[in-house]
Design a protein around this motif. Structure first.
Motif, PDB file in Angstrom:
ATOM      1  N   THR A  62     -24.956 131.177  72.059  1.00 38.92           N
ATOM      2  CA  THR A  62     -23.509 131.300  72.239  1.00 38.92           C
ATOM      3  C   THR A  62     -23.094 132.758  72.378  1.00 38.92           C
ATOM      4  OG1 THR A  62     -23.152 129.249  71.017  1.00 38.92           O
ATOM      5  CG2 THR A  62     -21.270 130.739  71.225  1.00 38.92           C
ATOM      6  N   ALA A  63     -23.624 133.619  71.528  1.00 40.95           N
ATOM      7  CA  ALA A  63     -23.269 135.040  71.609  1.00 40.95           C
ATOM      8  C   ALA A  63     -23.667 135.622  72.959  1.00 40.95           C
ATOM      9  CB  ALA A  63     -23.932 135.821  70.472  1.00 40.95           C
ATOM     10  N   TYR A  64     -24.835 135.249  73.438  1.00 36.39           N
ATOM     11  CA  TYR A  64     -25.291 135.735  74.741  1.00 36.39           C
ATOM     12  C   TYR A  64     -24.350 135.247  75.852  1.00 36.39           C
ATOM     13  CZ  TYR A  64     -28.282 136.653  78.769  1.00 36.39           C
ATOM     14  OH  TYR A  64     -28.777 137.108  79.965  1.00 36.39           O
ATOM     15  N   VAL A  65     -23.997 133.982  75.810  1.00 33.19           N
ATOM     16  CA  VAL A  65     -23.116 133.418  76.842  1.00 33.19           C
ATOM     17  C   VAL A  65     -21.766 134.123  76.821  1.00 33.19           C
ATOM     18  CG1 VAL A  65     -21.878 131.325  77.572  1.00 33.19           C
ATOM     19  CG2 VAL A  65     -24.306 131.196  76.953  1.00 33.19           C
ATOM     20  N   VAL A  66     -21.222 134.346  75.635  1.00 30.05           N
ATOM     21  CA  VAL A  66     -19.938 135.043  75.529  1.00 30.05           C
ATOM     22  C   VAL A  66     -20.023 136.431  76.153  1.00 30.05           C
ATOM     23  CG1 VAL A  66     -18.321 136.105  73.881  1.00 30.05           C
ATOM     24  CG2 VAL A  66     -19.096 133.746  73.535  1.00 30.05           C
ATOM     25  N   ARG A  67     -21.114 137.138  75.912  1.00 31.60           N
ATOM     26  CA  ARG A  67     -21.263 138.506  76.429  1.00 31.60           C
ATOM     27  C   ARG A  67     -21.547 138.559  77.930  1.00 31.60           C
ATOM     28  NH1 ARG A  67     -24.505 138.948  71.887  1.00 31.60           N
ATOM     29  NH2 ARG A  67     -26.365 139.093  73.179  1.00 31.60           N
ATOM     30  N   CYS A 101     -23.346 128.776  85.815  1.00 31.10           N
ATOM     31  CA  CYS A 101     -21.934 129.057  86.090  1.00 31.10           C
ATOM     32  C   CYS A 101     -21.757 129.932  87.318  1.00 31.10           C
ATOM     33  CB  CYS A 101     -21.281 129.725  84.884  1.00 31.10           C
ATOM     34  SG  CYS A 101     -21.067 128.596  83.522  1.00 31.10           S
ATOM     35  N   GLN A 102     -22.702 130.808  87.537  1.00 33.90           N
ATOM     36  CA  GLN A 102     -22.618 131.681  88.702  1.00 33.90           C
ATOM     37  C   GLN A 102     -22.948 130.944  89.991  1.00 33.90           C
ATOM     38  OE1 GLN A 102     -25.174 134.935  87.524  1.00 33.90           O
ATOM     39  NE2 GLN A 102     -23.531 135.932  86.393  1.00 33.90           N
ATOM     40  N   SER A 103     -23.788 129.914  89.895  1.00 35.64           N
ATOM     41  CA  SER A 103     -24.185 129.191  91.107  1.00 35.64           C
ATOM     42  C   SER A 103     -23.288 127.992  91.400  1.00 35.64           C
ATOM     43  CB  SER A 103     -25.641 128.718  90.996  1.00 35.64           C
ATOM     44  OG  SER A 103     -25.764 127.720  89.997  1.00 35.64           O
ATOM     45  N   GLU A 104     -22.514 127.567  90.440  1.00 37.04           N
ATOM     46  CA  GLU A 104     -21.614 126.423  90.607  1.00 37.04           C
ATOM     47  C   GLU A 104     -20.173 126.899  90.460  1.00 37.04           C
ATOM     48  OE1 GLU A 104     -22.822 123.392  91.486  1.00 37.04           O
ATOM     49  OE2 GLU A 104     -24.800 124.307  91.457  1.00 37.04           O
ATOM     50  N   ASP A 105     -19.262 126.016  90.753  1.00 35.22           N
ATOM     51  CA  ASP A 105     -17.845 126.357  90.712  1.00 35.22           C
ATOM     52  C   ASP A 105     -17.271 126.067  89.319  1.00 35.22           C
ATOM     53  OD1 ASP A 105     -15.402 127.200  91.674  1.00 35.22           O
ATOM     54  OD2 ASP A 105     -14.878 125.242  92.506  1.00 35.22           O
ATOM     55  N   ILE A 106     -17.777 126.742  88.310  1.00 28.73           N
ATOM     56  CA  ILE A 106     -17.342 126.564  86.926  1.00 28.73           C
ATOM     57  C   ILE A 106     -16.297 127.616  86.608  1.00 28.73           C
ATOM     58  CG2 ILE A 106     -18.082 126.586  84.499  1.00 28.73           C
ATOM     59  CD1 ILE A 106     -19.385 124.311  86.107  1.00 28.73           C
ATOM     60  N   ASP A 107     -15.200 127.218  85.949  1.00 28.13           N
ATOM     61  CA  ASP A 107     -14.227 128.231  85.548  1.00 28.13           C
ATOM     62  C   ASP A 107     -13.991 128.284  84.041  1.00 28.13           C
ATOM     63  OD1 ASP A 107     -12.675 125.903  85.452  1.00 28.13           O
ATOM     64  OD2 ASP A 107     -11.550 126.420  87.237  1.00 28.13           O
ATOM     65  N   LEU A 108     -14.678 127.429  83.275  1.00 26.95           N
ATOM     66  CA  LEU A 108     -14.601 127.490  81.818  1.00 26.95           C
ATOM     67  C   LEU A 108     -15.869 126.882  81.229  1.00 26.95           C
ATOM     68  CD1 LEU A 108     -12.948 128.001  79.156  1.00 26.95           C
ATOM     69  CD2 LEU A 108     -12.126 125.646  79.397  1.00 26.95           C
ATOM     70  N   ILE A 109     -16.438 127.569  80.238  1.00 24.63           N
ATOM     71  CA  ILE A 109     -17.541 127.030  79.450  1.00 24.63           C
ATOM     72  C   ILE A 109     -16.969 126.694  78.083  1.00 24.63           C
ATOM     73  CG2 ILE A 109     -19.799 127.463  78.415  1.00 24.63           C
ATOM     74  CD1 ILE A 109     -20.128 129.750  80.513  1.00 24.63           C
ATOM     75  N   VAL A 110     -17.192 125.462  77.627  1.00 25.32           N
ATOM     76  CA  VAL A 110     -16.812 125.077  76.275  1.00 25.32           C
ATOM     77  C   VAL A 110     -18.118 124.846  75.531  1.00 25.32           C
ATOM     78  CG1 VAL A 110     -15.559 123.438  74.833  1.00 25.32           C
ATOM     79  CG2 VAL A 110     -14.668 124.025  77.105  1.00 25.32           C
ATOM     80  N   LYS A 133     -29.784 130.162  77.155  1.00 24.57           N
ATOM     81  CA  LYS A 133     -28.708 131.123  77.375  1.00 24.57           C
ATOM     82  C   LYS A 133     -28.700 131.642  78.807  1.00 24.57           C
ATOM     83  CE  LYS A 133     -31.411 134.831  75.232  1.00 24.57           C
ATOM     84  NZ  LYS A 133     -31.453 135.700  74.045  1.00 24.57           N
ATOM     85  N   ASN A 134     -29.863 131.846  79.386  1.00 25.42           N
ATOM     86  CA  ASN A 134     -29.931 132.309  80.774  1.00 25.42           C
ATOM     87  C   ASN A 134     -29.518 131.214  81.743  1.00 25.42           C
ATOM     88  OD1 ASN A 134     -30.922 134.802  79.901  1.00 25.42           O
ATOM     89  ND2 ASN A 134     -33.034 134.111  80.023  1.00 25.42           N
ATOM     90  N   VAL A 135     -29.970 130.003  81.487  1.00 20.15           N
ATOM     91  CA  VAL A 135     -29.643 128.877  82.371  1.00 20.15           C
ATOM     92  C   VAL A 135     -28.139 128.635  82.402  1.00 20.15           C
ATOM     93  CG1 VAL A 135     -29.911 126.389  82.723  1.00 20.15           C
ATOM     94  CG2 VAL A 135     -31.907 127.787  82.138  1.00 20.15           C
ATOM     95  N   ILE A 136     -27.501 128.685  81.231  1.00 23.97           N
ATOM     96  CA  ILE A 136     -26.054 128.437  81.171  1.00 23.97           C
ATOM     97  C   ILE A 136     -25.298 129.475  82.000  1.00 23.97           C
ATOM     98  CG2 ILE A 136     -24.035 128.411  79.638  1.00 23.97           C
ATOM     99  CD1 ILE A 136     -26.048 127.333  77.433  1.00 23.97           C
ATOM    100  N   VAL A 137     -25.608 130.734  81.802  1.00 21.28           N
ATOM    101  CA  VAL A 137     -24.923 131.810  82.545  1.00 21.28           C
ATOM    102  C   VAL A 137     -25.216 131.691  84.037  1.00 21.28           C
ATOM    103  CG1 VAL A 137     -24.846 134.319  82.894  1.00 21.28           C
ATOM    104  CG2 VAL A 137     -24.786 133.371  80.567  1.00 21.28           C
ATOM    105  N   ASP A 138     -26.473 131.484  84.397  1.00 22.86           N
ATOM    106  CA  ASP A 138     -26.847 131.363  85.808  1.00 22.86           C
ATOM    107  C   ASP A 138     -26.196 130.159  86.466  1.00 22.86           C
ATOM    108  OD1 ASP A 138     -28.399 133.612  85.462  1.00 22.86           O
ATOM    109  OD2 ASP A 138     -30.309 132.516  85.398  1.00 22.86           O
TER     110      ASP A 138
END
Length: 147
Positions: free
Chosen positions: A125-130, A98-107, A91-96
């Motif tokens: 998933t809940a963590y990523v959404v929040r 997105c912040q370090s790369e040019d991501i505009d949507l997580i599916v 959950k931390n890696v996914i959020v981090d």
């Protein structure tokens, strides 16, 4: 609207369905896809030496298989992808990431393969959404009408 879509893969039916949804979105928006698999090291008990090396190797090989399966699906669909393996708490890696790369949507799938962790420490998933600073699309696996 979307130019770069991230799809975290863990081998679950939900993450596989999320990949299918991301492929469709990629076609509609001409977005590039990044497939991300995280080698989850949150369960490693103070392993050291050759045991730690073996655990790391096994998890890494599984991650490589998951990404190869994802790439085979996107290749068949004619969608060019980037594949990334990271190590950490998913959950931390996914959020981090997105912040370090040019991501505009997580599916992302509604729930993943790690049910024990979900019960103990909460859903990735809940963590990523929040916590994500980009839009998040949560996808359920379709029910099998034969079941």
């Amino acid at each position: 609207m979307y130019q770069h879509i991230l799809v975290p893969l863990d081998g679950s039916a939900n993450s596989n369905q999320a990949l299918q949804e991301a492929i469709e979105l990629s076609r509609v928006f001409g977005a590039k896809l990044t497939l991300l698999t995280v080698v989850n090291n949150s369960n490693w008990i103070a392993a050291s030496g050759s045991i730690a090396t073996d655990i790391t190797k096994d998890y890494r090989e599984r991650a490589e298989r998951l990404l190869a399966q994802g790439r085979a699906i996107t290749d068949k669909a004619g969608i060019q992808t980037t594949s990334v393996i990271k190590t950490g708490i998913p959950k931390n890696v996914i959020v981090d990431y997105c912040q370090s790369e040019d991501i505009d949507l997580i599916v992302i799938g509604k729930s993943g393969a790690d049910a024990i962790n979900r019960l103990l420490i909460g859903s990735t998933t809940a963590y990523v959404v929040r916590h994500a600073t980009v839009r998040v699309l949560v996808v359920n696996a379709q029910e099998d009408p034969e079941a």
